[in-house]
Design a protein around this motif. Structure first.
Motif, PDB file in Angstrom:
ATOM      1  N   GLN A 273     -12.933   8.521  -4.464  1.00 12.49           N
ATOM      2  CA  GLN A 273     -12.658   8.778  -5.882  1.00 12.49           C
ATOM      3  C   GLN A 273     -11.217   8.396  -6.230  1.00 12.49           C
ATOM      4  OE1 GLN A 273     -14.668   9.472  -8.227  1.00 12.49           O
ATOM      5  NE2 GLN A 273     -13.405  10.189  -9.890  1.00 12.49           N
ATOM      6  N   LYS A 274     -10.303   8.683  -5.333  1.00 17.50           N
ATOM      7  CA  LYS A 274      -8.888   8.359  -5.537  1.00 17.50           C
ATOM      8  C   LYS A 274      -8.688   6.836  -5.565  1.00 17.50           C
ATOM      9  CE  LYS A 274      -5.990  11.271  -3.582  1.00 17.50           C
ATOM     10  NZ  LYS A 274      -5.048  11.956  -2.676  1.00 17.50           N
ATOM     11  N   ILE A 275      -9.375   6.143  -4.670  1.00 21.75           N
ATOM     12  CA  ILE A 275      -9.295   4.680  -4.631  1.00 21.75           C
ATOM     13  C   ILE A 275      -9.866   4.104  -5.924  1.00 21.75           C
ATOM     14  CG2 ILE A 275     -10.145   2.605  -3.450  1.00 21.75           C
ATOM     15  CD1 ILE A 275     -10.137   4.296  -0.833  1.00 21.75           C
ATOM     16  N   LYS A 276     -11.021   4.610  -6.317  1.00 24.08           N
ATOM     17  CA  LYS A 276     -11.682   4.130  -7.534  1.00 24.08           C
ATOM     18  C   LYS A 276     -10.788   4.302  -8.758  1.00 24.08           C
ATOM     19  CE  LYS A 276     -14.553   6.434 -10.184  1.00 24.08           C
ATOM     20  NZ  LYS A 276     -15.642   7.202 -10.719  1.00 24.08           N
ATOM     21  N   LEU A 277     -10.224   5.478  -8.930  1.00 26.28           N
ATOM     22  CA  LEU A 277      -9.376   5.737 -10.096  1.00 26.28           C
ATOM     23  C   LEU A 277      -8.146   4.834 -10.114  1.00 26.28           C
ATOM     24  CD1 LEU A 277      -9.575   9.628 -10.269  1.00 26.28           C
ATOM     25  CD2 LEU A 277     -10.640   7.984 -11.829  1.00 26.28           C
ATOM     26  N   TYR A 278      -7.535   4.649  -8.966  1.00 28.86           N
ATOM     27  CA  TYR A 278      -6.341   3.813  -8.889  1.00 28.86           C
ATOM     28  C   TYR A 278      -6.651   2.366  -9.280  1.00 28.86           C
ATOM     29  CZ  TYR A 278      -2.389   1.205  -7.178  1.00 28.86           C
ATOM     30  OH  TYR A 278      -1.322   0.351  -7.105  1.00 28.86           O
ATOM     31  N   PHE A 279      -7.690   1.800  -8.695  1.00 28.83           N
ATOM     32  CA  PHE A 279      -8.018   0.400  -8.987  1.00 28.83           C
ATOM     33  C   PHE A 279      -8.568   0.243 -10.403  1.00 28.83           C
ATOM     34  CE2 PHE A 279      -7.328   0.091  -4.491  1.00 28.83           C
ATOM     35  CZ  PHE A 279      -6.783  -1.170  -4.336  1.00 28.83           C
ATOM     36  N   ASN A 280      -9.231   1.253 -10.929  1.00 28.91           N
ATOM     37  CA  ASN A 280      -9.656   1.206 -12.331  1.00 28.91           C
ATOM     38  C   ASN A 280      -8.441   1.119 -13.250  1.00 28.91           C
ATOM     39  OD1 ASN A 280     -12.421   1.238 -11.955  1.00 28.91           O
ATOM     40  ND2 ASN A 280     -12.625   3.445 -12.261  1.00 28.91           N
ATOM     41  N   ARG A 281      -7.392   1.861 -12.921  1.00 30.43           N
ATOM     42  CA  ARG A 281      -6.161   1.803 -13.725  1.00 30.43           C
ATOM     43  C   ARG A 281      -5.514   0.425 -13.635  1.00 30.43           C
ATOM     44  NH1 ARG A 281      -5.449   7.055 -11.878  1.00 30.43           N
ATOM     45  NH2 ARG A 281      -3.863   6.460 -10.389  1.00 30.43           N
TER      46      ARG A 281
ATOM     47  N   THR B 187       0.826  -1.218   0.000  1.00 33.42           N
ATOM     48  CA  THR B 187       0.000   0.000   0.000  1.00 33.42           C
ATOM     49  C   THR B 187       0.855   1.261   0.000  1.00 33.42           C
ATOM     50  OG1 THR B 187      -0.245   0.107   2.428  1.00 33.42           O
ATOM     51  CG2 THR B 187      -1.922  -1.136   1.195  1.00 33.42           C
ATOM     52  N   HIS B 188       2.049   1.176   0.571  1.00 38.29           N
ATOM     53  CA  HIS B 188       2.940   2.338   0.615  1.00 38.29           C
ATOM     54  C   HIS B 188       3.520   2.679  -0.756  1.00 38.29           C
ATOM     55  CE1 HIS B 188       3.887   2.451   5.203  1.00 38.29           C
ATOM     56  NE2 HIS B 188       2.592   2.446   4.945  1.00 38.29           N
ATOM     57  N   GLN B 189       3.337   1.805  -1.717  1.00 35.15           N
ATOM     58  CA  GLN B 189       3.793   2.054  -3.085  1.00 35.15           C
ATOM     59  C   GLN B 189       2.642   2.485  -3.997  1.00 35.15           C
ATOM     60  OE1 GLN B 189       6.028  -1.408  -4.462  1.00 35.15           O
ATOM     61  NE2 GLN B 189       6.523  -1.863  -2.344  1.00 35.15           N
ATOM     62  N   GLU B 190       1.459   2.587  -3.441  1.00 35.79           N
ATOM     63  CA  GLU B 190       0.270   2.849  -4.250  1.00 35.79           C
ATOM     64  C   GLU B 190      -0.222   4.278  -4.068  1.00 35.79           C
ATOM     65  OE1 GLU B 190      -1.206  -1.792  -4.110  1.00 35.79           O
ATOM     66  OE2 GLU B 190      -2.246  -0.320  -2.887  1.00 35.79           O
ATOM     67  N   GLU B 191      -0.707   4.830  -5.154  1.00 35.91           N
ATOM     68  CA  GLU B 191      -1.099   6.231  -5.220  1.00 35.91           C
ATOM     69  C   GLU B 191      -2.096   6.699  -4.147  1.00 35.91           C
ATOM     70  OE1 GLU B 191      -3.417   8.826  -8.477  1.00 35.91           O
ATOM     71  OE2 GLU B 191      -1.746   7.634  -9.252  1.00 35.91           O
ATOM     72  N   PRO B 192      -3.157   5.945  -3.841  1.00 36.30           N
ATOM     73  CA  PRO B 192      -4.111   6.481  -2.850  1.00 36.30           C
ATOM     74  C   PRO B 192      -3.456   6.844  -1.516  1.00 36.30           C
ATOM     75  CG  PRO B 192      -5.120   4.668  -4.026  1.00 36.30           C
ATOM     76  CD  PRO B 192      -3.658   4.695  -4.440  1.00 36.30           C
ATOM     77  N   TRP B 193      -2.593   5.977  -1.001  1.00 36.30           N
ATOM     78  CA  TRP B 193      -1.927   6.266   0.266  1.00 36.30           C
ATOM     79  C   TRP B 193      -0.824   7.299   0.070  1.00 36.30           C
ATOM     80  CZ3 TRP B 193       3.014   5.788   2.319  1.00 36.30           C
ATOM     81  CH2 TRP B 193       3.119   5.922   3.707  1.00 36.30           C
ATOM     82  N   LEU B 194      -0.047   7.161  -1.002  1.00 37.59           N
ATOM     83  CA  LEU B 194       1.078   8.067  -1.254  1.00 37.59           C
ATOM     84  C   LEU B 194       0.650   9.524  -1.393  1.00 37.59           C
ATOM     85  CD1 LEU B 194       3.195   6.039  -3.830  1.00 37.59           C
ATOM     86  CD2 LEU B 194       3.941   6.782  -1.562  1.00 37.59           C
ATOM     87  N   THR B 195      -0.505   9.755  -1.991  1.00 43.20           N
ATOM     88  CA  THR B 195      -0.929  11.123  -2.302  1.00 43.20           C
ATOM     89  C   THR B 195      -1.929  11.692  -1.298  1.00 43.20           C
ATOM     90  OG1 THR B 195      -2.673  10.335  -3.779  1.00 43.20           O
ATOM     91  CG2 THR B 195      -0.495  10.794  -4.770  1.00 43.20           C
ATOM     92  N   THR B 196      -2.083  11.017  -0.159  1.00 37.91           N
ATOM     93  CA  THR B 196      -2.968  11.513   0.897  1.00 37.91           C
ATOM     94  C   THR B 196      -2.124  11.844   2.118  1.00 37.91           C
ATOM     95  OG1 THR B 196      -4.781  10.114   0.087  1.00 37.91           O
ATOM     96  CG2 THR B 196      -4.985  10.964   2.331  1.00 37.91           C
ATOM     97  N   HIS B 197      -2.357  13.017   2.703  1.00 33.45           N
ATOM     98  CA  HIS B 197      -1.628  13.395   3.924  1.00 33.45           C
ATOM     99  C   HIS B 197      -1.959  12.409   5.038  1.00 33.45           C
ATOM    100  CE1 HIS B 197      -0.126  17.132   2.290  1.00 33.45           C
ATOM    101  NE2 HIS B 197      -1.347  17.436   1.885  1.00 33.45           N
ATOM    102  N   ARG B 198      -0.954  12.118   5.874  1.00 33.16           N
ATOM    103  CA  ARG B 198      -1.161  11.193   6.980  1.00 33.16           C
ATOM    104  C   ARG B 198      -2.330  11.644   7.841  1.00 33.16           C
ATOM    105  NH1 ARG B 198       2.095   9.231   3.962  1.00 33.16           N
ATOM    106  NH2 ARG B 198       0.018   8.944   3.165  1.00 33.16           N
ATOM    107  N   ASN B 199      -3.120  10.675   8.260  1.00 37.66           N
ATOM    108  CA  ASN B 199      -4.287  10.836   9.121  1.00 37.66           C
ATOM    109  C   ASN B 199      -5.487  11.493   8.432  1.00 37.66           C
ATOM    110  OD1 ASN B 199      -2.856   9.637  11.315  1.00 37.66           O
ATOM    111  ND2 ASN B 199      -1.875  11.606  11.664  1.00 37.66           N
ATOM    112  N   GLU B 200      -5.373  11.732   7.144  1.00 38.04           N
ATOM    113  CA  GLU B 200      -6.501  12.274   6.380  1.00 38.04           C
ATOM    114  C   GLU B 200      -7.271  11.128   5.714  1.00 38.04           C
ATOM    115  OE1 GLU B 200      -7.429  15.526   6.196  1.00 38.04           O
ATOM    116  OE2 GLU B 200      -5.821  16.014   7.604  1.00 38.04           O
TER     117      GLU B 200
END
Length: 152
Positions: A138-146, A120-133
Motif C-alpha cells: 500500500q505504501k509503494i502504491k501510494l508513493y508511485f501514484n503520487r 530509494t533512500h530519498q523515497e518515502e516507502p524506504w524512509l518510513t519503513t523500519h530496517r529489515n521490515e
C-alpha cells in the motif's frame, strides 16, 4: 501472477555487460522494486508480483533474489535468455506488463546500483519503513501514484 524471480530474469535478459546497462545484484534489487512500484501505479494498485520487498540497509530488497545473486558481490550478473512462457505453455507476463518492465529499464537501466540505492533512500516507502521490515505494498502504491500525479 509473475514472481519477483521472473521480473529479475527478464531484466537480466536486457543486461549489457561492460556498459552502464550491466546489472549487479544491488542494481537488480532496485530495478525489481521500481518495476513493482510503477506497475502498481499504472494498474490501479495491482502488484506485479506477490513477493515481499524488505527495507534493508542498502534499500529495497527481495530476500530470495538477494540469496540467489549474493555470490556475485559487486560484479555484473551474467545475462540470461528470457522465455515468456511457463512450462505449462502460458505467458508469464502480459503485453502491458512487458511494456512497463521495458519502460522501467529505459528509465533506470543506465544507472548503477549505488545511484539507484541513493534514489530509494530519498523515497518515502524506504524512509518510513523500519530496517529489515516489509515495505507495505500500500505504501509503494501510494508513493508511485503520487509520482504519476506530479507528472500529469
Amino acid at each position: 501472477m509473475p514472481r519477483a524471480k521472473d521480473v529479475a530474469n527478464y531484466l537480466l535478459s536486457l543486461s549489457i555487460p561492460n556498459t552502464p546497462r550491466a546489472i549487479t545484484p544491488l542494481k537488480l534489487q532496485k530495478l525489481v522494486y521500481y518495476s513493482q512500484g510503477w506497475h502498481m501505479a499504472l494498474n490501479n494498485g495491482e502488484p506485479l508480483f506477490n513477493d515481499e520487498i524488505l527495507a534493508w540497509e542498502h534499500g529495497p530488497v527481495v530476500s530470495e533474489l538477494y540469496y540467489d545473486y549474493k555470490h556475485y558481490g559487486y560484479l555484473t550478473i551474467t545475462p540470461k535468455n528470457f522465455n515468456n512462457m511457463t512450462k505449462k505453455n502460458r505467458k508469464i507476463f502480459s503485453k502491458k506488463q512487458l511494456e512497463i518492465l521495458k519502460a522501467v529499464w529505459d528509465s533506470y537501466g543506465e544507472y548503477d546500483g549505488k545511484y539507484l540505492e541513493e534514489l530509494t533512500h530519498q523515497e518515502e516507502p524506504w524512509l518510513t519503513t523500519h530496517r529489515n521490515e516489509i515495505i507495505k505494498k500500500q505504501k509503494i502504491k501510494l508513493y508511485f501514484n503520487r509520482l504519476i500525479s506530479k507528472e500529469l
